[in-house]
Write a protein that holds these residues in place. Sequence first.
Motif, PDB file in Angstrom:
ATOM      1  N   GLY A  95       0.801  -1.214   0.000  1.00  0.00           N
ATOM      2  CA  GLY A  95       0.000   0.000   0.000  1.00  0.00           C
ATOM      3  C   GLY A  95       0.834   1.265   0.000  1.00  0.00           C
ATOM      4  N   LEU A  96       0.277   2.273   0.653  1.00  0.00           N
ATOM      5  CA  LEU A  96       0.899   3.581   0.675  1.00  0.00           C
ATOM      6  C   LEU A  96       1.998   3.574   1.728  1.00  0.00           C
ATOM      7  CD1 LEU A  96       0.833   6.430  -0.428  1.00  0.00           C
ATOM      8  CD2 LEU A  96      -0.804   6.997   1.365  1.00  0.00           C
ATOM      9  N   ARG A  97       3.233   3.458   1.300  1.00  0.00           N
ATOM     10  CA  ARG A  97       4.335   3.457   2.252  1.00  0.00           C
ATOM     11  C   ARG A  97       5.587   4.006   1.580  1.00  0.00           C
ATOM     12  NH1 ARG A  97       6.917  -2.460   2.775  1.00  0.00           N
ATOM     13  NH2 ARG A  97       7.999  -1.243   4.335  1.00  0.00           N
ATOM     14  N   SER A  98       6.551   4.327   2.445  1.00  0.00           N
ATOM     15  CA  SER A  98       7.902   4.635   1.978  1.00  0.00           C
ATOM     16  C   SER A  98       7.922   5.750   0.924  1.00  0.00           C
ATOM     17  CB  SER A  98       8.489   3.328   1.437  1.00  0.00           C
ATOM     18  OG  SER A  98       9.859   3.422   1.242  1.00  0.00           O
ATOM     19  N   ILE A  99       8.628   5.539  -0.177  1.00  0.00           N
ATOM     20  CA  ILE A  99       8.778   6.600  -1.182  1.00  0.00           C
ATOM     21  C   ILE A  99       7.414   7.030  -1.720  1.00  0.00           C
ATOM     22  CG2 ILE A  99       9.004   5.083  -3.216  1.00  0.00           C
ATOM     23  CD1 ILE A  99      11.189   8.186  -2.599  1.00  0.00           C
ATOM     24  N   ARG A 100       6.458   6.137  -1.694  1.00  0.00           N
ATOM     25  CA  ARG A 100       5.131   6.496  -2.196  1.00  0.00           C
ATOM     26  C   ARG A 100       4.521   7.607  -1.345  1.00  0.00           C
ATOM     27  NH1 ARG A 100       3.040   0.259  -3.051  1.00  0.00           N
ATOM     28  NH2 ARG A 100       4.515  -0.228  -4.714  1.00  0.00           N
ATOM     29  N   ILE A 101       4.751   7.513  -0.039  1.00  0.00           N
ATOM     30  CA  ILE A 101       4.257   8.567   0.850  1.00  0.00           C
ATOM     31  C   ILE A 101       5.024   9.861   0.558  1.00  0.00           C
ATOM     32  CG2 ILE A 101       4.096   9.323   3.253  1.00  0.00           C
ATOM     33  CD1 ILE A 101       3.607   6.439   4.059  1.00  0.00           C
ATOM     34  N   SER A 102       6.332   9.750   0.414  1.00  0.00           N
ATOM     35  CA  SER A 102       7.150  10.948   0.163  1.00  0.00           C
ATOM     36  C   SER A 102       6.720  11.649  -1.124  1.00  0.00           C
ATOM     37  CB  SER A 102       8.626  10.565   0.051  1.00  0.00           C
ATOM     38  OG  SER A 102       9.093  10.073   1.279  1.00  0.00           O
ATOM     39  N   LEU A 103       6.448  10.865  -2.161  1.00  0.00           N
ATOM     40  CA  LEU A 103       6.089  11.483  -3.443  1.00  0.00           C
ATOM     41  C   LEU A 103       4.707  12.120  -3.394  1.00  0.00           C
ATOM     42  CD1 LEU A 103       7.553   8.889  -5.998  1.00  0.00           C
ATOM     43  CD2 LEU A 103       8.522  11.080  -5.272  1.00  0.00           C
ATOM     44  N   PHE A 131       8.772  15.978   1.954  1.00  0.00           N
ATOM     45  CA  PHE A 131       9.878  15.264   1.331  1.00  0.00           C
ATOM     46  C   PHE A 131      11.004  16.249   0.981  1.00  0.00           C
ATOM     47  CE2 PHE A 131      11.274  12.635  -2.582  1.00  0.00           C
ATOM     48  CZ  PHE A 131      12.152  11.887  -1.820  1.00  0.00           C
ATOM     49  N   ARG A 132      10.584  17.359   0.391  1.00  0.00           N
ATOM     50  CA  ARG A 132      11.558  18.350  -0.040  1.00  0.00           C
ATOM     51  C   ARG A 132      12.277  18.950   1.168  1.00  0.00           C
ATOM     52  NH1 ARG A 132       9.348  22.501  -4.483  1.00  0.00           N
ATOM     53  NH2 ARG A 132      10.755  24.233  -4.120  1.00  0.00           N
ATOM     54  N   ARG A 133      11.534  19.058   2.260  1.00  0.00           N
ATOM     55  CA  ARG A 133      12.120  19.592   3.480  1.00  0.00           C
ATOM     56  C   ARG A 133      13.209  18.633   3.977  1.00  0.00           C
ATOM     57  NH1 ARG A 133       7.908  19.265   7.633  1.00  0.00           N
ATOM     58  NH2 ARG A 133       6.991  21.078   6.634  1.00  0.00           N
ATOM     59  N   GLN A 134      12.905  17.334   3.961  1.00  0.00           N
ATOM     60  CA  GLN A 134      13.899  16.362   4.395  1.00  0.00           C
ATOM     61  C   GLN A 134      15.132  16.399   3.475  1.00  0.00           C
ATOM     62  OE1 GLN A 134      12.900  12.118   4.244  1.00  0.00           O
ATOM     63  NE2 GLN A 134      14.369  11.748   5.895  1.00  0.00           N
ATOM     64  N   VAL A 168      28.170  12.853   2.449  1.00  0.00           N
ATOM     65  CA  VAL A 168      26.793  12.404   2.617  1.00  0.00           C
ATOM     66  C   VAL A 168      26.235  11.952   1.275  1.00  0.00           C
ATOM     67  CG1 VAL A 168      24.453  13.117   3.226  1.00  0.00           C
ATOM     68  CG2 VAL A 168      26.379  13.906   4.584  1.00  0.00           C
ATOM     69  N   ARG A 169      25.529  10.825   1.289  1.00  0.00           N
ATOM     70  CA  ARG A 169      24.870  10.339   0.080  1.00  0.00           C
ATOM     71  C   ARG A 169      23.407  10.110   0.422  1.00  0.00           C
ATOM     72  NH1 ARG A 169      29.816   6.011  -0.767  1.00  0.00           N
ATOM     73  NH2 ARG A 169      31.414   7.592  -0.432  1.00  0.00           N
ATOM     74  N   VAL A 170      22.560  10.366  -0.530  1.00  0.00           N
ATOM     75  CA  VAL A 170      21.131  10.225  -0.257  1.00  0.00           C
ATOM     76  C   VAL A 170      20.619   8.976  -0.967  1.00  0.00           C
ATOM     77  CG1 VAL A 170      20.472  11.740  -2.190  1.00  0.00           C
ATOM     78  CG2 VAL A 170      18.874  11.384  -0.314  1.00  0.00           C
ATOM     79  N   MET A 171      19.702   8.269  -0.303  1.00  0.00           N
ATOM     80  CA  MET A 171      19.194   7.034  -0.897  1.00  0.00           C
ATOM     81  C   MET A 171      17.672   6.990  -0.784  1.00  0.00           C
ATOM     82  SD  MET A 171      20.473   3.184  -0.280  1.00  0.00           S
ATOM     83  CE  MET A 171      20.217   3.021   1.481  1.00  0.00           C
ATOM     84  N   PHE A 172      17.025   6.641  -1.907  1.00  0.00           N
ATOM     85  CA  PHE A 172      15.566   6.544  -1.926  1.00  0.00           C
ATOM     86  C   PHE A 172      15.141   5.095  -1.709  1.00  0.00           C
ATOM     87  CE2 PHE A 172      16.403  10.081  -5.061  1.00  0.00           C
ATOM     88  CZ  PHE A 172      16.092  11.094  -4.171  1.00  0.00           C
ATOM     89  N   PRO A 173      14.193   4.858  -0.809  1.00  0.00           N
ATOM     90  CA  PRO A 173      13.746   3.494  -0.547  1.00  0.00           C
ATOM     91  C   PRO A 173      12.624   3.056  -1.486  1.00  0.00           C
ATOM     92  CG  PRO A 173      12.690   4.976   0.991  1.00  0.00           C
ATOM     93  CD  PRO A 173      13.572   5.833   0.101  1.00  0.00           C
ATOM     94  N   ARG A 201      11.057  11.160 -10.451  1.00  0.00           N
ATOM     95  CA  ARG A 201      10.308  12.167  -9.672  1.00  0.00           C
ATOM     96  C   ARG A 201      11.051  12.516  -8.402  1.00  0.00           C
ATOM     97  NH1 ARG A 201       4.613  12.218  -7.573  1.00  0.00           N
ATOM     98  NH2 ARG A 201       5.223  14.330  -7.027  1.00  0.00           N
ATOM     99  N   ALA A 202      11.550  11.485  -7.737  1.00  0.00           N
ATOM    100  CA  ALA A 202      12.301  11.734  -6.502  1.00  0.00           C
ATOM    101  C   ALA A 202      13.503  12.616  -6.804  1.00  0.00           C
ATOM    102  CB  ALA A 202      12.730  10.410  -5.878  1.00  0.00           C
TER     103      ALA A 202
END
Lengths: 105, 576
Positions: free
Chosen positions: B358-366, B372-375, B388-393, B403-404
């Motif tokens: 369902g609605l979880r993880s990157i789906r919630i962020s998008l 999301f942008r704030r984070q 620092v490296r950023v990773m999308f789940p 999109r991310a």
Amino acid sequence: MTAEKSERSATGEVTVINEQGLHARPAHALMMCASGFQSNVEIVKDGECVDGKSILSLLTLAAARGTRLVIRARGDDAEEAVAALTDLIARGFGEDGGGASDGTK
Amino acid sequence: MITHYGIPASPGVAIGEALIFDKERIRIPRRFVTRDAVDDEVRRLEQAIDAVAAEIDRNRELVTGQLGAQYGAIFAAHLAMLRDPRLNEEWRRLIREQHYAPEHAVSETLRRYASVFQKLEHRFLAARSEDVLDIERSLLRCLTGQPREELTHIGSPVAVLAHDLTPSETASLDRRFVIGFATESGGAGGHSAIVARALEIPAVVGLGRFLAETGPGDAVIIDGDEGRLIVRPDGPTRAEFERRAESRRTFAASLERFRDLPAETADGTRIEIDANIEFPHEVDACRQRGADGIGLYRTEFLYLGAAREPTEDDHFRAYADVVERMGGRPVVIRTFDLGADKLGRAPGESEERNPFLGLRSIRISLRHVTEFRRQLRAILRAGASGDVRVMFPMIATVPELRRAKAILADACEDLDEAGIPRPPKMPVGMMVEVPSAVVLLDRFLPDVDFVSIGTNDLIQYALAVDRCNREVADLYHDTDPAVLKLIAMTVDAAERHGKPVGLCGQMSANPLCTPLLIGLGLRSLSMPPADIPEIKQICRGTTVERCREVAGRALRMESARQVDHYLREEFQKNRT
């Protein structure tokens, strides 16, 4: 606690601008601010009116971002209370700090 | 002796006396008091309120000390609710005018508020119903004079048994005395499990009903490795577990020396060993265990148990703290990955029929672009002062990844407009944990700088098994040949594109699997800090050639059982 003498009263209107609306922390801040005044403070949303000094009542309003709230105060420091509370809400409770713009595209 | 089977939530073995933390809702009968007792009853309520206020204050200090102010902040709201003037007025009115017993008044009013909050749509407000019920329980405990088994006031080592533990309860467990815990409810990804791993105490969750047949003071064994709770063990069982606990301790001590040694195979291949962390304070454990970097910094703790949505500065502080303390070593920050199981405390949010799909993880962020942008801004800001490296789940499709990345670009623009420093180009990675991403990885790779295989979710999606569901948890196997094949495909694709690939699921901490993973081509593993020394030891005791043989054979097998059996054999061979 009804008014015995002619009391001062004040009213203001303000929009909730912080993103999360009136969630726990802003409600706490609002309650703390209201409790600092001697006046009775009421917060009205769509005709629903709650005690501004009660965090539980404030939370039940579930006022989201964009909600218009009416602030009413009765008592010796009514004007000051309304001014402080509208200011607090209009400033978004000092949330979303960091300086960068928050606009969504 | 009774053995209960549950879900292993945090490894290790604990043997000790049971402390039953039974907060099954206390049933309060409708009880009334006589007119002349009213004053005494109001006084009794006031004393209970004062006692609970003092307790909340203690918890706040304790939790702030252990986990930071973000967590401690929950308690300021608790206190304000307890002291709420409307509520207190109503209690007094019910006692004075309706002659309610205080217990009755407390219970009725607070449950009413709880149900109001539950019906609100706002996620963080809905979670307030838990707070209100927490206050109800505390007050009732005081009022009914029940013997208080306070988690914070334990004086001797105990194993805590409970139906469930709230965030504040888990966080306030005193590490000196609580040797482990076991709960009837909960899942491996739940909040209690996360905190148990961070505190490094063994825990088993999701045991189903067992409290009824367990008494306070019973001898119990919590086996966090296998997910078992043994109540009143017989002599031989107890002796066996004591041996296991002892050998664990000596083993841990013997591994100390690996701290400053690199994880290099006997034939000279360097394996990067990184740490998975939940909380900033775990950096100390990472450095003690000799981690090369942080391979997975989960950011969910900022949301769990918090009384509000974290601000950009909350995010930034939590990230910058870790980056600074890692002293230039790489830190991979994974963006918001809350899923159905972790938001379990918010009613309304968890009513999806199939939460893992369902609605979880990157789906919630998008969907919540602003948050999301704030984070992302905070992660970028933290990147200005370190690697620092950023990773999308949970990326399942290429458009999701794009999109991310577009939102990341917007976040960069935000900072540039405001003149806030950020690294010119932050490495972007994605978790490979949905089978669709494995199958189509060629198409994702041009858009990322690295990938990390999240085996926990990959296994559950590939095998269609919810590991939090007790009915099917036994079908969840990290060594299923299908899973191994997916890992091999991922590594091959990444190598073709010259992009680094790592693995950060629980599998990386399983010493049986280490040769297998190296053999499949992995050169970077990320795991809980506590597991690092042992995995380093395994790496140093094998060769890449040997590992390739192991992987080759395992890939040709047909079942997880066969692979397990084979890996165990290999393991014994090497150990002796």
